[in-house]
Design an enzyme around this catalytic site. Structure first.
Site, PDB file in Angstrom:
ATOM      1  N   GLU A   1       0.839  -1.213   0.000  1.00 46.08           N
ATOM      2  CA  GLU A   1       0.000   0.000   0.000  1.00 46.08           C
ATOM      3  C   GLU A   1       0.870   1.257   0.000  1.00 46.08           C
ATOM      4  OE1 GLU A   1      -2.879  -0.417   3.186  1.00 46.08           O
ATOM      5  OE2 GLU A   1      -4.157  -1.647   1.914  1.00 46.08           O
TER       6      GLU A   1
ATOM      7  N   GLU B   1      -5.416  -8.361  -1.212  1.00 46.93           N
ATOM      8  CA  GLU B   1      -6.093  -8.181   0.076  1.00 46.93           C
ATOM      9  C   GLU B   1      -7.556  -7.850  -0.185  1.00 46.93           C
ATOM     10  OE1 GLU B   1      -4.578  -5.553   3.088  1.00 46.93           O
ATOM     11  OE2 GLU B   1      -2.504  -6.016   2.547  1.00 46.93           O
TER      12      GLU B   1
HETATM   13  C1  BG6 Z   1      -4.402  -3.046   4.684  1.00 47.00           C
HETATM   14  C2  BG6 Z   1      -3.050  -3.494   5.173  1.00 47.00           C
HETATM   15  O1  BG6 Z   1      -4.485  -1.671   4.820  1.00 47.00           O
HETATM   16  O2  BG6 Z   1      -5.522  -3.390   5.389  1.00 47.00           O
HETATM   17  C3  BG6 Z   1      -3.072  -4.624   6.173  1.00 47.00           C
HETATM   18  O3  BG6 Z   1      -2.179  -3.806   4.109  1.00 47.00           O
HETATM   19  C4  BG6 Z   1      -4.230  -4.415   7.113  1.00 47.00           C
HETATM   20  O4  BG6 Z   1      -1.825  -4.666   6.813  1.00 47.00           O
HETATM   21  C5  BG6 Z   1      -5.518  -4.450   6.323  1.00 47.00           C
HETATM   22  O5  BG6 Z   1      -4.270  -5.329   8.162  1.00 47.00           O
HETATM   23  C6  BG6 Z   1      -6.774  -4.321   7.146  1.00 47.00           C
HETATM   24  O6  BG6 Z   1      -6.674  -3.217   7.990  1.00 47.00           O
HETATM   25  P1  BG6 Z   1      -6.912  -3.369   9.562  1.00 47.00           P
HETATM   26  O7  BG6 Z   1      -6.606  -2.066  10.131  1.00 47.00           O
HETATM   27  O8  BG6 Z   1      -8.314  -3.792   9.716  1.00 47.00           O
HETATM   28  O9  BG6 Z   1      -5.954  -4.430   9.987  1.00 47.00           O
END
Ligand code: BG6
Length: 465
Positions: free
Chosen positions: A173, A362
């Site tokens: 990101e 993701e």
């Molecule tokens: C993304 C990141 O922003 O979202 C992850 O690459 C992160 O590292 C994921 O865990 C979800 O965000 P959060 O804050 O719910 O863990």
């Protein structure tokens, strides 16, 4: 006959070292920015010598339990697992001439375990962490020297794992540096917009040099960038809202433009002029940027809206991007607005813009899972979220978009990035861990575990339209 995904489509999950491994002082590991921010990427820096508790120190203890976890991923049929390497396991301070053998050996063991289960690793070089020493003593990515340190680290791991890892990602990101400068580029507050973009410039140059090194050292490998897919819609069809949305989307697409097209786009030159930012560039930088990525990877959790009407902006903090709530969408327990069709839009948008293969690295739903009397978790909400997003991925493929694979975020419960919470769970696998650090860390299968296993085994045919 239900539609399936293309042959060879990679299915799996994604985790990050600092959110699963623990073992924060084992195997010669150095202290990272993540270790110094126990309350998450937006939290304050905490001096660790005071011995403050951080849930990340042990996290879900993947450092010791990875064989069990990989066996569970294999049981679901994963063909791919996205992990990251903690830079501090390889170069504990970041500026050493020689790497730490114990750290290198640990990742050897991890990749060997994946190979035993026919799971292909996809490795992020830098996922929300860097050596703290580089922040304290060099001023993070604000310092050009970081380019050389990162290149040495990248070349070290490419050389070591060239026969084990064929899929690589540079910076997780990368556009998040605009919102979390310490985590992204190692800049401590207060820092100006100009300083942040200067540090980002160094990181983009380093990304280009990592692509070059990967192509030299692993000719049959592929390396991608990683964007936070921050898709924005205009709140209304007022031309002012539409233009403001174009600008907003450019704030993150800029990173993709540089990493995929090899140069700064004209709209950024204007942005720099308008904001009085004069980036320091060296003659060789343009050449480094021309090493563009082989594919584009991105995260997608939600979309948002933009309005040019300042009075109307009610800020919704969702995945860190300030955005206006979309009146047509429901939200997760954490206020993240759920928009499966947005994923199809985003895939088409990126494909139209770059014509490079895409990888969704993701996507997932953070939720509070409550075990029933027998300890089982019926996470139908997660199944429904993932099902609806995957249906849209399949639609995008039908639209002609080249999609290499899908790794859902957090196939096993882990520590969340934003606020280092463990009550916000993403996994198909439940981990007995609680905010005060209590819990057995035992793993168990949620309902979504069996659902995802069936999706993978049927190559998507069991998805419900
Ligand atoms: C993304 C990141 O922003 O979202 C992850 O690459 C992160 O590292 C994921 O865990 C979800 O965000 P959060 O804050 O719910 O863990």
């Amino acid at each position: 006959m239900n539609k399936t995904f293309p042959d060879g489509f990679l299915w799996g999950g994604a985790v990050a070292a600092n959110q699963v491994e623990g073992g924060w002082q084992e195997g010669g590991k150095g202290i990272s920015t993540s270790d110094m921010t126990p309350n998450g990427i937006f939290g304050d820096v905490v001096a660790r010598q005071k011995g403050d508790f951080s849930i990340k120190d042990k996290a879900i203890d993947f450092y010791h339990r990875y064989p069990e976890d990989i066996a569970l991923f294999a049981e679901m049929g994963f063909s791919c697992l996205r992990v990251s390497i903690a830079w501090t396991r390889i170069f504990p301070q970041g500026d050493e001439a020689e790497p730490n053998e114990a750290g290198l050996a640990w990742y050897d063991a991890l990749f060997d375990e994946m190979a035993r289960h026919n799971i292909q690793p996809m490795v992020t070089l830098s996922h929300y962490e860097m050596p703290w020493h580089l922040v304290e003593n060099y001023g993070g990515w604000g310092n050009r020297k970081l380019i050389g340190f990162f290149e040495r680290y990248a070349r070290t791991v490419f050389t070591r794992y060239r026969n084990k890892v064929k899929l690589w990602l540079t910076f997780n990101e990368i556009n998040m540096s605009l919102h979390a400068p310490l985590t992204g580029v190692g800049l401590q507050a207060p820092c100006s917009k100009g300083e942040v973009y200067q540090a980002i410039h160094h990181q983009l140059v380093a990304s280009g040099l990592a692509v070059k090194a990967c192509h030299e050292l692993i000719p049959d490998g592929r390396i991608g960038n990683m964007l936070l897919g921050g898709l924005m819609y205009p709140l209304t069809c007022k031309p002012e809202d539409v233009f403001a949305t174009l600008q907003d989307n450019r704030s993150w697409l800029f990173f993709g433009d540089v990493q995929c097209r090899g140069a700064y786009p004209g709209y950024m030159q204007r942005f720099f002029r308008d904001n009085g930012i004069a980036l320091q560039m060296e003659a060789s930088d343009a050449g480094a940027l021309r090493h563009t990525v082989d594919f584009i990877s991105f995260s997608y959790y939600m979309s948002g809206c933009v309005t040019a009407d300042k009075e109307m902006v009610q800020k919704l903090r969702g995945n860190i991007l300030d955005m206006v709530p979309n009146p047509h969408l429901a939200s997760s327990e954490w206020g993240w607005q759920i928009d499966p069709l947005g994923l199809r839009t985003l895939l088409n948008l990126l494909w139209d813009r770059y014509q490079k293969p895409l990888f969704i690295v993701e996507n997932g739903l953070g939720a509070k899972d409550v075990p029933d009397a027998n300890g089982n978790i019926h996470d139908d909400y997660r199944i429904s979220y993932l099902n609806d997003h995957l249906v849209q991925v399949r639609e995008a493929i039908e639209d002609g978009v080249e999609v290499l694979g899908y790794t859902s975020w957090g196939p096993i419960d882990l520590v969340s990035a934003s606020k280092a919470e463990v009550t916000k769970r993403y996994g198909f696998i439940y981990v007995d861990i609680h905010p005060d650090g209590s819990g057995t860390l035992d793993r168990s299968r949620k309902a979504s575990f069996y659902w995802y296993r069936d999706v993978i085994h049927s190559n998507g045919a069991t998805l419900k339209e």
